[in-house]
Scaffold this motif. Structure first.
Motif, PDB file in Angstrom:
ATOM      1  N   ASP A   1     -33.654   9.527-129.956  1.00  0.00           N
ATOM      2  CA  ASP A   1     -33.931  10.071-131.287  1.00  0.00           C
ATOM      3  C   ASP A   1     -35.019   9.296-132.033  1.00  0.00           C
ATOM      4  OD1 ASP A   1     -32.230   7.852-131.450  1.00  0.00           O
ATOM      5  OD2 ASP A   1     -31.397   8.511-133.371  1.00  0.00           O
ATOM      6  N   LEU A   2     -35.739   8.391-131.324  1.00  0.00           N
ATOM      7  CA  LEU A   2     -36.829   7.624-131.936  1.00  0.00           C
ATOM      8  C   LEU A   2     -38.074   7.765-131.079  1.00  0.00           C
ATOM      9  CD1 LEU A   2     -34.980   4.237-132.708  1.00  0.00           C
ATOM     10  CD2 LEU A   2     -35.145   6.258-134.177  1.00  0.00           C
ATOM     11  N   THR A   3     -39.234   7.857-131.711  1.00  0.00           N
ATOM     12  CA  THR A   3     -40.487   7.884-130.967  1.00  0.00           C
ATOM     13  C   THR A   3     -41.563   7.135-131.735  1.00  0.00           C
ATOM     14  OG1 THR A   3     -42.141   9.294-129.902  1.00  0.00           O
ATOM     15  CG2 THR A   3     -41.212  10.117-131.962  1.00  0.00           C
ATOM     16  N   VAL A   4     -42.261   6.246-131.044  1.00  0.00           N
ATOM     17  CA  VAL A   4     -43.348   5.487-131.661  1.00  0.00           C
ATOM     18  C   VAL A   4     -44.617   6.327-131.591  1.00  0.00           C
ATOM     19  CG1 VAL A   4     -44.754   3.393-131.536  1.00  0.00           C
ATOM     20  CG2 VAL A   4     -42.299   3.275-131.065  1.00  0.00           C
ATOM     21  N   VAL A   5     -45.161   6.688-132.753  1.00  0.00           N
ATOM     22  CA  VAL A   5     -46.333   7.564-132.802  1.00  0.00           C
ATOM     23  C   VAL A   5     -47.619   6.815-133.140  1.00  0.00           C
ATOM     24  CG1 VAL A   5     -44.985   9.610-133.368  1.00  0.00           C
ATOM     25  CG2 VAL A   5     -45.868   8.182-135.230  1.00  0.00           C
ATOM     26  N   ALA A   6     -47.515   5.565-133.618  1.00  0.00           N
ATOM     27  CA  ALA A   6     -48.715   4.810-133.968  1.00  0.00           C
ATOM     28  C   ALA A   6     -48.420   3.322-133.963  1.00  0.00           C
ATOM     29  CB  ALA A   6     -49.232   5.227-135.348  1.00  0.00           C
ATOM     30  N   GLN A   7     -49.443   2.534-133.613  1.00  0.00           N
ATOM     31  CA  GLN A   7     -49.355   1.084-133.665  1.00  0.00           C
ATOM     32  C   GLN A   7     -50.635   0.536-134.286  1.00  0.00           C
ATOM     33  OE1 GLN A   7     -48.102  -0.953-130.039  1.00  0.00           O
ATOM     34  NE2 GLN A   7     -47.396   0.986-129.159  1.00  0.00           N
ATOM     35  N   VAL A   8     -50.494  -0.425-135.202  1.00  0.00           N
ATOM     36  CA  VAL A   8     -51.662  -1.074-135.801  1.00  0.00           C
ATOM     37  C   VAL A   8     -51.443  -2.578-135.834  1.00  0.00           C
ATOM     38  CG1 VAL A   8     -52.305   0.926-137.209  1.00  0.00           C
ATOM     39  CG2 VAL A   8     -50.775  -0.818-138.167  1.00  0.00           C
TER      40      VAL A   8
ATOM     41  N   LEU B   1     -31.377  -2.867-134.266  1.00  0.00           N
ATOM     42  CA  LEU B   1     -32.674  -2.507-134.833  1.00  0.00           C
ATOM     43  C   LEU B   1     -32.827  -0.985-134.872  1.00  0.00           C
ATOM     44  CD1 LEU B   1     -35.436  -3.252-135.924  1.00  0.00           C
ATOM     45  CD2 LEU B   1     -36.242  -3.457-133.550  1.00  0.00           C
ATOM     46  N   ALA B   2     -32.449  -0.331-133.794  1.00  0.00           N
ATOM     47  CA  ALA B   2     -32.530   1.133-133.758  1.00  0.00           C
ATOM     48  C   ALA B   2     -31.641   1.734-134.845  1.00  0.00           C
ATOM     49  CB  ALA B   2     -32.120   1.647-132.382  1.00  0.00           C
ATOM     50  N   ASP B   3     -30.459   1.166-135.015  1.00  0.00           N
ATOM     51  CA  ASP B   3     -29.556   1.674-136.057  1.00  0.00           C
ATOM     52  C   ASP B   3     -30.140   1.435-137.442  1.00  0.00           C
ATOM     53  OD1 ASP B   3     -26.975   2.827-136.843  1.00  0.00           O
ATOM     54  OD2 ASP B   3     -26.570   0.850-137.682  1.00  0.00           O
ATOM     55  N   ALA B   4     -30.814   0.293-137.628  1.00  0.00           N
ATOM     56  CA  ALA B   4     -31.448   0.013-138.913  1.00  0.00           C
ATOM     57  C   ALA B   4     -32.528   1.047-139.210  1.00  0.00           C
ATOM     58  CB  ALA B   4     -32.058  -1.395-138.901  1.00  0.00           C
ATOM     59  N   VAL B   5     -33.299   1.423-138.192  1.00  0.00           N
ATOM     60  CA  VAL B   5     -34.328   2.456-138.367  1.00  0.00           C
ATOM     61  C   VAL B   5     -33.681   3.772-138.798  1.00  0.00           C
ATOM     62  CG1 VAL B   5     -36.001   3.906-137.155  1.00  0.00           C
ATOM     63  CG2 VAL B   5     -35.976   1.425-136.758  1.00  0.00           C
TER      64      VAL B   5
ATOM     65  N   ALA C   1     -32.539   7.618-143.159  1.00  0.00           N
ATOM     66  CA  ALA C   1     -31.543   8.417-143.895  1.00  0.00           C
ATOM     67  C   ALA C   1     -31.520   8.096-145.382  1.00  0.00           C
ATOM     68  CB  ALA C   1     -30.161   8.191-143.286  1.00  0.00           C
ATOM     69  N   GLY C   2     -32.364   7.141-145.805  1.00  0.00           N
ATOM     70  CA  GLY C   2     -32.434   6.812-147.226  1.00  0.00           C
ATOM     71  C   GLY C   2     -31.568   5.638-147.636  1.00  0.00           C
ATOM     72  N   LEU C   3     -31.021   4.932-146.672  1.00  0.00           N
ATOM     73  CA  LEU C   3     -30.170   3.781-146.964  1.00  0.00           C
ATOM     74  C   LEU C   3     -30.991   2.496-146.956  1.00  0.00           C
ATOM     75  CD1 LEU C   3     -27.142   4.748-144.674  1.00  0.00           C
ATOM     76  CD2 LEU C   3     -27.416   5.170-147.122  1.00  0.00           C
ATOM     77  N   ARG C   4     -30.426   1.450-147.495  1.00  0.00           N
ATOM     78  CA  ARG C   4     -31.076   0.133-147.516  1.00  0.00           C
ATOM     79  C   ARG C   4     -30.381  -0.768-146.508  1.00  0.00           C
ATOM     80  NH1 ARG C   4     -32.664  -2.837-153.076  1.00  0.00           N
ATOM     81  NH2 ARG C   4     -34.358  -1.330-152.901  1.00  0.00           N
ATOM     82  N   VAL C   5     -31.177  -1.475-145.723  1.00  0.00           N
ATOM     83  CA  VAL C   5     -30.641  -2.331-144.668  1.00  0.00           C
ATOM     84  C   VAL C   5     -31.233  -3.729-144.822  1.00  0.00           C
ATOM     85  CG1 VAL C   5     -30.432  -2.697-142.189  1.00  0.00           C
ATOM     86  CG2 VAL C   5     -30.520  -0.367-143.089  1.00  0.00           C
ATOM     87  N   VAL C   6     -30.368  -4.728-144.962  1.00  0.00           N
ATOM     88  CA  VAL C   6     -30.837  -6.114-145.064  1.00  0.00           C
ATOM     89  C   VAL C   6     -29.988  -6.978-144.142  1.00  0.00           C
ATOM     90  CG1 VAL C   6     -31.193  -8.100-146.580  1.00  0.00           C
ATOM     91  CG2 VAL C   6     -31.577  -5.785-147.459  1.00  0.00           C
ATOM     92  N   ASP C   7     -30.651  -7.816-143.367  1.00  0.00           N
ATOM     93  CA  ASP C   7     -29.943  -8.765-142.511  1.00  0.00           C
ATOM     94  C   ASP C   7     -28.915  -9.517-143.364  1.00  0.00           C
ATOM     95  OD1 ASP C   7     -29.759 -11.774-141.582  1.00  0.00           O
ATOM     96  OD2 ASP C   7     -30.309 -10.628-139.801  1.00  0.00           O
ATOM     97  N   PRO C   8     -27.626  -9.465-142.983  1.00  0.00           N
ATOM     98  CA  PRO C   8     -26.587 -10.026-143.860  1.00  0.00           C
ATOM     99  C   PRO C   8     -26.737 -11.513-144.149  1.00  0.00           C
ATOM    100  CG  PRO C   8     -25.686  -9.428-141.701  1.00  0.00           C
ATOM    101  CD  PRO C   8     -27.053  -8.833-141.789  1.00  0.00           C
TER     102      PRO C   8
END
Length: 207
Positions: free
Chosen positions: A30-37, A115-119, A124-131
């Motif tokens: 359910d994830l795809t990398v479309v660009a890298q900079v 990391l995938a779950d954080a993405v 989904a509009g949630l905030r994720v911070v390393d505890p």
């Protein structure tokens, strides 16, 4: 899980790190990398050109740091949310990142599945911070440095004399000494170098 994969942009000045992150995240259906900079100042254009939905941003990049890039994304292309993914787990960075509009902040040694779950959560509009960083950030608090004290410490961190710092910051030598003294008091550093180190470790030298 959405029907279409979440479109990701990776921004990191280390090509090997970008490649490793891309390989890990592309394993998720359910994830795809479309660009890298490799530069922060390329983030907004790349996100827009590739219809990215989540941008994973390193903090320290040429052109523009990742936190400034998060702010630029929020202003210019808000449909792409940002997740700061960095080696530099400094508590002060968390506050800066969230204030800039980032939706999350995790460190690079986060397990791939987390990391995938954080993405997904950021998308989904949630905030994720390393505890652990969240707790440290609360303990450290906001930077006690004024903008001028921070500027003087930034220049001091590159070496040079008080006269050098004065020239670069367009201040008098006496004013520079006053700012350095104040910064040392606020950071608890006994020397100029120690004040710079402590401020860096707490993430207080980011703009």
């Amino acid at each position: 899980m959405s029907e279409r994969p979440i479109r990701l942009l990776l921004a990191d000045d280390q090509a090997l790190v970008r490649g490793a992150l891309a390989a890990l995240l592309d394993l998720e259906v359910d994830l795809t990398v479309v660009a890298q900079v490799g530069r922060g100042d390329l983030v907004v254009d790349a996100a827009r050109a590739n219809a990215a939905q989540v941008a994973l941003l390193d903090v320290e990049m040429p052109g523009m740091d990742g936190i400034a890039a998060a702010a630029a994304l929020r202003a210019a292309y808000p449909s792409c949310r940002s997740l700061v993914v960095t080696t530099f787990g400094r508590p002060g960075y968390v506050r800066h990142a969230l204030d800039a509009g980032a939706s999350g902040f995790v460190v690079k040694d986060t397990p791939a599945e987390q990391l995938a779950d954080a993405v997904r959560r950021v998308h989904a509009g949630l905030r994720v911070v390393d505890p652990d960083l969240a707790v440290e950030s609360l303990a450290v608090g906001a930077s006690p440095l004024t903008d001028r004290e921070r500027d003087v410490l930034l220049v001091a961190g590159r070496g040079g004399t008080v006269a050098d710092i004065a020239r670069e910051t367009f201040l008098s030598e006496g004013t520079v000494r006053n700012y350095l003294s104040a910064a040392m008091g606020k950071t608890g550093g006994r020397t100029r170098a120690e004040a710079v180190r402590l401020a860096q470790e707490n993430g207080w030298l980011l703009g």
